[in-house]
Design an enzyme around this catalytic site. Structure first.
Site, PDB file in Angstrom:
ATOM      1  N   TYR A  49       0.868  -1.172   0.000  1.00 57.57           N
ATOM      2  CA  TYR A  49       0.000   0.000   0.000  1.00 57.57           C
ATOM      3  C   TYR A  49       0.905   1.221   0.000  1.00 57.57           C
ATOM      4  CZ  TYR A  49      -3.809   3.163   1.003  1.00 57.57           C
ATOM      5  OH  TYR A  49      -4.718   4.181   0.910  1.00 57.57           O
ATOM      6  N   TYR A  62     -10.435  -1.565   6.365  1.00 55.90           N
ATOM      7  CA  TYR A  62      -9.859  -0.225   6.465  1.00 55.90           C
ATOM      8  C   TYR A  62      -9.572   0.182   7.913  1.00 55.90           C
ATOM      9  CZ  TYR A  62     -11.136   0.724   1.573  1.00 55.90           C
ATOM     10  OH  TYR A  62     -11.244   0.711   0.198  1.00 55.90           O
TER      11      TYR A  62
END
Length: 410
Positions: free
Chosen positions: A280, A372
């Protein structure tokens, strides 16, 4: 960790002042040659079908309105079917027409009649938009694969709506520091192992276990940091402790979801459990700046911020404008990816790299998701959500559809 985001997307990609087609059309219109954009004396007057715009039947003969590649719309011509040697474009034209009629049928009680002689203007307009979208997505796909630095290929598809490539998203392969933030990307020491799997290596020097087994699968629990061999180490690229730095090995597809979550990412090949899937990445900003941007993102119903809170909470990764494929990975309250903190050349514990590993076997065609609100420890982050009245944020509804869905992303 705070929320990131693919659901309710707001930003998009591929900046371009003037398209190649526009330049080619201008050259041909003015009868100019330009080798740098592929217009030469030899092909100045060449005609190649780019896409089909319309259809009609005249005296029992079928005609298609042709958009010629590299030529302006003013040069479009009606051509008889027998002259067209483009079966793929003909099939796409037919598919787009039937898709449009199917969409109209879903919205109305009566199915509109398909006139076999001519197309209604609305149908022709839709077909042209789909053709232009298809070309734009292909160019974006090509651009992504030129920019990536890993083995796995990136594909793009949208069979749901007319959404095209992003206009304000820039593909990067590693962290992009915001002004005033320094990322030290050179290790001060490295191992001298001949076999890092059996000898005392970088993880042992850091006081942790080697993260991987012989099958290159992660074997440590969530919350344990990964210390891979770095640029100072004497081991080679085939070292069993160099997994994340090799990049994504799987071919992935950015696709338009059909359940209102914008874009998502699916794997095109089977991924074994506990395997590294992707990093990420994004723009590294301060926590103060993240708070300011977070208010803006929440008000728009989008989420892109990932707190680097392994040991401190000084920095955050913002993937709204800068990022890689992970920018498009959707949230799920029952995810198939898990977050791990990774240290390679930069050993600053305030700035870990973020890696996503599979929590189970993921089959080809399955969407990739992660939570998340999942911290690197594997626990749900509670400190990433500010509940104080002075800083009350707009809550973003979760659309993951999982049985265990918590209802909100933040």
């Amino acid at each position: 960790m705070a929320a990131v985001g693919a659901e309710a997307r707001g930003a998009w990609c591929v900046p371009c002042l003037v398209s190649l087609d526009t330049l080619q059309e201008l050259c041909r219109k003015e009868k100019l040659t330009c080798k740098s954009i592929g217009i030469t004396k030899r092909n100045l007057n060449n005609y190649e079908v780019e896409y089909l715009c319309d259809y009609k039947v005249v005296k029992d003969m079928e005609y298609y309105l042709v958009k010629w590649k590299g030529w302006p719309d003013s040069t479009n011509t009606w051509e008889p079917l027998q002259n067209l040697k483009c079966p793929l474009l003909l099939q796409q034209f037919s598919n787009d027409k039937h898709n449009y009629l199917s969409q109209v049928k879903k919205g109305k009680a009566i199915t509109p009649k398909d006139n076999n002689k001519t197309l209604k203007p609305a149908i022709a307009e839709y077909i042209v938009k789909k053709a232009k979208q298809r070309i734009a997505l292909q160019r974006w796909q090509d651009e992504l694969n030129r920019r990536k630095n890993h083995k796995g290929m990136i594909f793009v598809e949208n069979s749901v709506d007319l959404e095209g490539p992003p206009s304000d998203f820039y593909y990067i392969n590693e962290y992009k520091p915001a002004p005033g933030i320094s990322l030290v990307n050179e290790a001060t020491f490295g191992c001298s192992c001949t076999d890092c799997f059996f000898q005392k290596c970088c993880p042992a020097e850091a006081g942790v276990l080697l993260a991987y087994n012989k099958n290159q699968q992660i074997k440590i629990p969530p919350g344990t940091p990964i210390y891979e061999c770095n640029s100072r180490c004497q081991c080679g690229p085939d070292c069993p402790n160099r997994i994340v730095q090799k990049g994504t090995q799987y071919s992935l597809c950015i696709f338009r979801t059909s359940n209102g979550r914008g874009w998502g990412v699916k794997t095109l090949v089977k991924i074994k459990r506990m395997s590294f899937v992707m990093e990420y990445v994004g723009e590294v900003i301060t926590s103060e700046e993240a708070e300011r941007r977070g208010q803006f993102y929440d008000n728009k119903g989008i989420t892109y911020l990932f707190d680097l809170d392994y040991e401190s909470d000084e920095f955050t990764v913002d993937a709204a404008r800068y990022g890689n494929v992970s920018h498009f990975v959707n949230h799920s309250c029952d995810p198939n990816l898990q977050v791990f903190n990774v240290f390679i050349d930069n050993l600053d514990t305030r700035l870990p790299r973020i890696a996503l590993f599979s929590t189970r076997t993921i089959n080809a065609g399955e969407e990739l998701t992660f939570d998340y609100q999942m911290k690197g420890s594997g626990d749900i982050s509670s400190d990433s959500i500010d509940h104080s009245p002075a800083k009350k944020r707009v809550r973003t509804v979760c659309k993951c559809g999982a049985v265990t869905c918590r209802g909100y992303l933040n």
